[in-house]
Motif scaffolding. Structure first.
Motif, PDB file in Angstrom:
ATOM      1  N   LYS A   1      -5.956   3.963  -5.962  1.00  0.00           N
ATOM      2  CA  LYS A   1      -4.854   4.710  -6.578  1.00  0.00           C
ATOM      3  C   LYS A   1      -4.222   3.900  -7.703  1.00  0.00           C
ATOM      4  O   LYS A   1      -3.889   4.440  -8.773  1.00  0.00           O
ATOM      5  CB  LYS A   1      -3.804   5.042  -5.517  1.00  0.00           C
ATOM      6  CG  LYS A   1      -2.673   5.921  -6.028  1.00  0.00           C
ATOM      7  CD  LYS A   1      -1.700   6.259  -4.903  1.00  0.00           C
ATOM      8  CE  LYS A   1      -0.546   7.134  -5.412  1.00  0.00           C
ATOM      9  NZ  LYS A   1       0.439   7.426  -4.338  1.00  0.00           N
ATOM     10  N   LEU A   2      -4.080   2.607  -7.488  1.00  0.00           N
ATOM     11  CA  LEU A   2      -3.514   1.729  -8.519  1.00  0.00           C
ATOM     12  C   LEU A   2      -4.379   1.751  -9.775  1.00  0.00           C
ATOM     13  O   LEU A   2      -3.865   1.859 -10.898  1.00  0.00           O
ATOM     14  CB  LEU A   2      -3.396   0.305  -7.969  1.00  0.00           C
ATOM     15  CG  LEU A   2      -2.772  -0.747  -8.894  1.00  0.00           C
ATOM     16  CD1 LEU A   2      -1.282  -0.492  -9.065  1.00  0.00           C
ATOM     17  CD2 LEU A   2      -2.996  -2.159  -8.338  1.00  0.00           C
ATOM     18  N   LYS A   3      -5.685   1.671  -9.593  1.00  0.00           N
ATOM     19  CA  LYS A   3      -6.600   1.686 -10.735  1.00  0.00           C
ATOM     20  C   LYS A   3      -6.543   3.015 -11.462  1.00  0.00           C
ATOM     21  O   LYS A   3      -6.516   3.075 -12.699  1.00  0.00           O
ATOM     22  CB  LYS A   3      -8.021   1.396 -10.260  1.00  0.00           C
ATOM     23  CG  LYS A   3      -9.032   1.307 -11.391  1.00  0.00           C
ATOM     24  CD  LYS A   3     -10.406   0.930 -10.865  1.00  0.00           C
ATOM     25  CE  LYS A   3     -11.410   0.830 -12.011  1.00  0.00           C
ATOM     26  NZ  LYS A   3     -12.764   0.451 -11.500  1.00  0.00           N
TER      27      LYS A   3
ATOM     28  N   ILE B   1       4.638 -15.138  -8.502  1.00  0.00           N
ATOM     29  CA  ILE B   1       5.597 -14.192  -7.932  1.00  0.00           C
ATOM     30  C   ILE B   1       5.127 -13.799  -6.538  1.00  0.00           C
ATOM     31  O   ILE B   1       3.984 -13.362  -6.359  1.00  0.00           O
ATOM     32  CB  ILE B   1       5.728 -12.926  -8.803  1.00  0.00           C
ATOM     33  CG1 ILE B   1       6.274 -13.278 -10.190  1.00  0.00           C
ATOM     34  CG2 ILE B   1       6.618 -11.896  -8.119  1.00  0.00           C
ATOM     35  CD1 ILE B   1       6.188 -12.123 -11.181  1.00  0.00           C
ATOM     36  N   LEU B   2       6.007 -13.968  -5.564  1.00  0.00           N
ATOM     37  CA  LEU B   2       5.757 -13.515  -4.196  1.00  0.00           C
ATOM     38  C   LEU B   2       6.875 -12.562  -3.812  1.00  0.00           C
ATOM     39  O   LEU B   2       8.039 -12.968  -3.756  1.00  0.00           O
ATOM     40  CB  LEU B   2       5.710 -14.701  -3.228  1.00  0.00           C
ATOM     41  CG  LEU B   2       5.656 -14.371  -1.730  1.00  0.00           C
ATOM     42  CD1 LEU B   2       4.419 -13.543  -1.403  1.00  0.00           C
ATOM     43  CD2 LEU B   2       5.692 -15.652  -0.894  1.00  0.00           C
ATOM     44  N   VAL B   3       6.532 -11.309  -3.588  1.00  0.00           N
ATOM     45  CA  VAL B   3       7.505 -10.300  -3.179  1.00  0.00           C
ATOM     46  C   VAL B   3       7.248  -9.966  -1.712  1.00  0.00           C
ATOM     47  O   VAL B   3       6.214  -9.371  -1.377  1.00  0.00           O
ATOM     48  CB  VAL B   3       7.410  -9.025  -4.040  1.00  0.00           C
ATOM     49  CG1 VAL B   3       8.406  -7.979  -3.545  1.00  0.00           C
ATOM     50  CG2 VAL B   3       7.670  -9.354  -5.504  1.00  0.00           C
ATOM     51  N   GLU B   4       8.174 -10.346  -0.860  1.00  0.00           N
ATOM     52  CA  GLU B   4       8.025 -10.127   0.582  1.00  0.00           C
ATOM     53  C   GLU B   4       8.759  -8.843   0.952  1.00  0.00           C
ATOM     54  O   GLU B   4       9.975  -8.847   1.166  1.00  0.00           O
ATOM     55  CB  GLU B   4       8.543 -11.330   1.353  1.00  0.00           C
ATOM     56  CG  GLU B   4       7.749 -12.596   1.059  1.00  0.00           C
ATOM     57  CD  GLU B   4       7.948 -13.675   2.092  1.00  0.00           C
ATOM     58  OE1 GLU B   4       6.955 -14.143   2.662  1.00  0.00           O
ATOM     59  OE2 GLU B   4       9.114 -14.064   2.328  1.00  0.00           O
ATOM     60  N   ASN B   5       7.987  -7.790   1.025  1.00  0.00           N
ATOM     61  CA  ASN B   5       8.562  -6.452   1.146  1.00  0.00           C
ATOM     62  C   ASN B   5       8.315  -5.797   2.498  1.00  0.00           C
ATOM     63  O   ASN B   5       9.067  -4.917   2.900  1.00  0.00           O
ATOM     64  CB  ASN B   5       7.981  -5.558   0.036  1.00  0.00           C
ATOM     65  CG  ASN B   5       8.220  -4.090   0.281  1.00  0.00           C
ATOM     66  OD1 ASN B   5       9.356  -3.621   0.252  1.00  0.00           O
ATOM     67  ND2 ASN B   5       7.151  -3.350   0.548  1.00  0.00           N
ATOM     68  N   ALA B   6       7.284  -6.204   3.221  1.00  0.00           N
ATOM     69  CA  ALA B   6       6.910  -5.499   4.445  1.00  0.00           C
ATOM     70  C   ALA B   6       8.011  -5.581   5.496  1.00  0.00           C
ATOM     71  O   ALA B   6       8.644  -6.619   5.686  1.00  0.00           O
ATOM     72  CB  ALA B   6       5.617  -6.087   5.003  1.00  0.00           C
TER      73      ALA B   6
ATOM     74  N   SER C   1      -3.466  -2.778   6.830  1.00  0.00           N
ATOM     75  CA  SER C   1      -4.577  -1.856   7.066  1.00  0.00           C
ATOM     76  C   SER C   1      -5.631  -1.966   5.970  1.00  0.00           C
ATOM     77  O   SER C   1      -5.314  -1.837   4.782  1.00  0.00           O
ATOM     78  CB  SER C   1      -4.045  -0.417   7.133  1.00  0.00           C
ATOM     79  OG  SER C   1      -5.091   0.517   7.051  1.00  0.00           O
ATOM     80  N   GLN C   2      -6.876  -2.172   6.379  1.00  0.00           N
ATOM     81  CA  GLN C   2      -7.968  -2.247   5.412  1.00  0.00           C
ATOM     82  C   GLN C   2      -8.128  -0.925   4.679  1.00  0.00           C
ATOM     83  O   GLN C   2      -8.227  -0.886   3.450  1.00  0.00           O
ATOM     84  CB  GLN C   2      -9.278  -2.603   6.130  1.00  0.00           C
ATOM     85  CG  GLN C   2     -10.472  -2.764   5.221  1.00  0.00           C
ATOM     86  CD  GLN C   2     -10.491  -4.087   4.478  1.00  0.00           C
ATOM     87  OE1 GLN C   2     -10.019  -5.101   4.994  1.00  0.00           O
ATOM     88  NE2 GLN C   2     -11.037  -4.093   3.267  1.00  0.00           N
ATOM     89  N   SER C   3      -8.151   0.181   5.418  1.00  0.00           N
ATOM     90  CA  SER C   3      -8.394   1.487   4.801  1.00  0.00           C
ATOM     91  C   SER C   3      -7.254   1.888   3.878  1.00  0.00           C
ATOM     92  O   SER C   3      -7.483   2.377   2.761  1.00  0.00           O
ATOM     93  CB  SER C   3      -8.604   2.554   5.875  1.00  0.00           C
ATOM     94  OG  SER C   3      -7.470   2.657   6.723  1.00  0.00           O
ATOM     95  N   LYS C   4      -6.011   1.678   4.312  1.00  0.00           N
ATOM     96  CA  LYS C   4      -4.871   2.040   3.468  1.00  0.00           C
ATOM     97  C   LYS C   4      -4.788   1.116   2.258  1.00  0.00           C
ATOM     98  O   LYS C   4      -4.410   1.547   1.159  1.00  0.00           O
ATOM     99  CB  LYS C   4      -3.584   1.989   4.279  1.00  0.00           C
ATOM    100  CG  LYS C   4      -3.486   3.076   5.343  1.00  0.00           C
ATOM    101  CD  LYS C   4      -2.184   2.988   6.111  1.00  0.00           C
ATOM    102  CE  LYS C   4      -2.099   4.079   7.178  1.00  0.00           C
ATOM    103  NZ  LYS C   4      -0.842   3.989   7.969  1.00  0.00           N
ATOM    104  N   GLY C   5      -5.136  -0.138   2.448  1.00  0.00           N
ATOM    105  CA  GLY C   5      -5.142  -1.066   1.321  1.00  0.00           C
ATOM    106  C   GLY C   5      -6.182  -0.693   0.287  1.00  0.00           C
ATOM    107  O   GLY C   5      -5.920  -0.740  -0.921  1.00  0.00           O
TER     108      GLY C   5
ATOM    109  N   ASN D   1       0.794  -1.225   0.000  1.00  0.00           N
ATOM    110  CA  ASN D   1       0.000   0.000   0.000  1.00  0.00           C
ATOM    111  C   ASN D   1       0.832   1.284   0.000  1.00  0.00           C
ATOM    112  O   ASN D   1       0.298   2.372  -0.177  1.00  0.00           O
ATOM    113  CB  ASN D   1      -0.950   0.026   1.205  1.00  0.00           C
ATOM    114  CG  ASN D   1      -0.209   0.015   2.533  1.00  0.00           C
ATOM    115  OD1 ASN D   1       0.221  -1.041   2.961  1.00  0.00           O
ATOM    116  ND2 ASN D   1      -0.071   1.161   3.175  1.00  0.00           N
ATOM    117  N   THR D   2       2.160   1.149   0.170  1.00  0.00           N
ATOM    118  CA  THR D   2       2.972   2.359   0.267  1.00  0.00           C
ATOM    119  C   THR D   2       4.399   2.091  -0.193  1.00  0.00           C
ATOM    120  O   THR D   2       4.814   0.938  -0.320  1.00  0.00           O
ATOM    121  CB  THR D   2       2.985   2.877   1.723  1.00  0.00           C
ATOM    122  OG1 THR D   2       3.592   4.166   1.778  1.00  0.00           O
ATOM    123  CG2 THR D   2       3.752   1.940   2.643  1.00  0.00           C
TER     124      THR D   2
END
Length: 346
Positions: free
Chosen positions: A70-72, A109-114, A60-64, A35-36
């Motif tokens: 925003k992505l769309k 593809i799995l990107v583990e970024n958090a 976060s539900q709201s940030k997600g 989300n960020t």
């Protein structure tokens, strides 16, 4: 390999290539922390390549939901999905994996970024220091639990999925003390309230967890049979503008602000390295197996990680990690036995 400060500066000043492209038609991509920052920018880049599904794994539900909109708006991609996961909660990680087992289908593809960059100790409900749990334990747990789906995808669709773990070049500057690299229960030590109570011990928490990301990738690859059609690597996104350093204060915050102005990549530029690790070398993907990706190429990890002491710490921490996570979810031990035991190292 040693990384001097000047080498770091030179790398940050180099012109950065454009994002690598690939056809992701029908493929499924999961990005943690989507989300960020670099997670969102990587997701945006993937979205321009026509993936069958993109799952934004967010806390976060709201940030997600805001990130989905925003992505769309910025890419036109309308098939993104928000799945909630809190890496500070093992139950949330298990729920995410259970849901994917029921609903996910293929996983390419799995990107583990958090990650969390913190100097202070905050215990989770599971009894671990939050930085250690989020950055290493839960990141590894999710990788274990989704490993069967990636391998199944490989065989079912004749493809080579990729697991990308976001690490950091900060691991080069760690000074690991003997009492840590010889500790057979180093993770429990690092997670203990007694150890974390000393502010000096917490100063290296973020780069230390990023070293454990590298240990995990290297240990997993050393145990994964070479015939398994799966690429696992760690990637350094470089020094980017980031919320990771929001806890900085005083002179440290001032120095970081000045460094950002002089050296930092934008989040979009940093995300290109994540995408490169996930998509480059399509014709010869094995070249990136077990790689530490930095500056759009595979590089050596730190001298300590390659040293006999580092290798022992890696193997000890792997055994401890499997034991810890096996108690969190018995499937971990089953997955290790089924998919990794054929190529165990001594």
């Amino acid at each position: 390999m040693r990384l001097s400060f000047w080498s770091f500066v030179v790398e940050q000043w180099k012109p950065q290539p454009p994002v690598v492209k690939a056809d992701l038609t029908d493929k499924t991509v999961i990005v943690l922390g989507a989300n960020t920052g670099i997670g969102f920018e990587a997701t945006k880049n993937f979205a321009t390549m026509n993936p069958g599904r993109i799952i934004l794994a967010c806390r976060s539900q709201s940030k997600g939901e805001a990130a989905i909109e925003k992505l769309k708006a910025e890419t036109g991609y309308s098939k993104a999905e928000l799945w909630i996961i809190d890496l500070a909660d093992f139950a949330s990680v298990k729920y995410f994996a259970d849901r994917f087992e029921r609903e996910g289908g293929r996983l390419d593809i799995l990107v583990e970024n958090a990650a969390i960059g913190s100097f202070t100790h905050k215990p989770t409900n599971d009894g671990w220091d939050i930085s250690l749990q989020v950055n290493h334990l839960s990141t590894s747990l999710l990788a274990f639990l989704l490993l069967p789906a990636m391998i199944k995808t490989a065989h079912q669709y004749s493809t080579t999925p990729r697991l990308v773990v976001v690490s950091s070049g900060a691991h080069y500057w760690l000074n690991i003390k003997k009492n840590l690299y010889e500790d057979p229960e180093v993770l429990k030590t690092l997670g203990s309230a007694e150890y974390c109570a000393d502010p000096k011990n917490m100063q290296d928490r973020y780069p230390l967890t990023k070293l454990f990301n590298i240990f995990f990738v290297r240990a997993l690859n050393s145990r994964l049979p070479s015939s398994t059609p799966l690429i696992v690597n760690a990637v350094n996104p470089g020094y980017c503008y980031s919320e990771l350093r929001r806890e900085f204060s005083g002179i440290l915050a001032v120095v970081d602000w000045l460094m950002e102005k002089a050296l930092a990549f934008t989040a979009e530029i940093g995300s290109r390295r994540l995408v490169w690790a996930a998509l480059s070398n399509q014709e010869q993907p094995a070249q990136l197996r077990d790689g530490y990706i930095s500056n759009f190429k595979a590089e050596e990890v730190s001298d300590f990680a390659l040293s006999p002491e580092g290798v022992k710490m890696q193997d000890r921490s792997w055994d401890e990690l499997v034991d810890i996570l096996g108690k969190v979810d018995p499937r971990v031990a089953t997955i290790v036995d089924e998919y990794l035991s054929q190529n165990l190292v001594g």
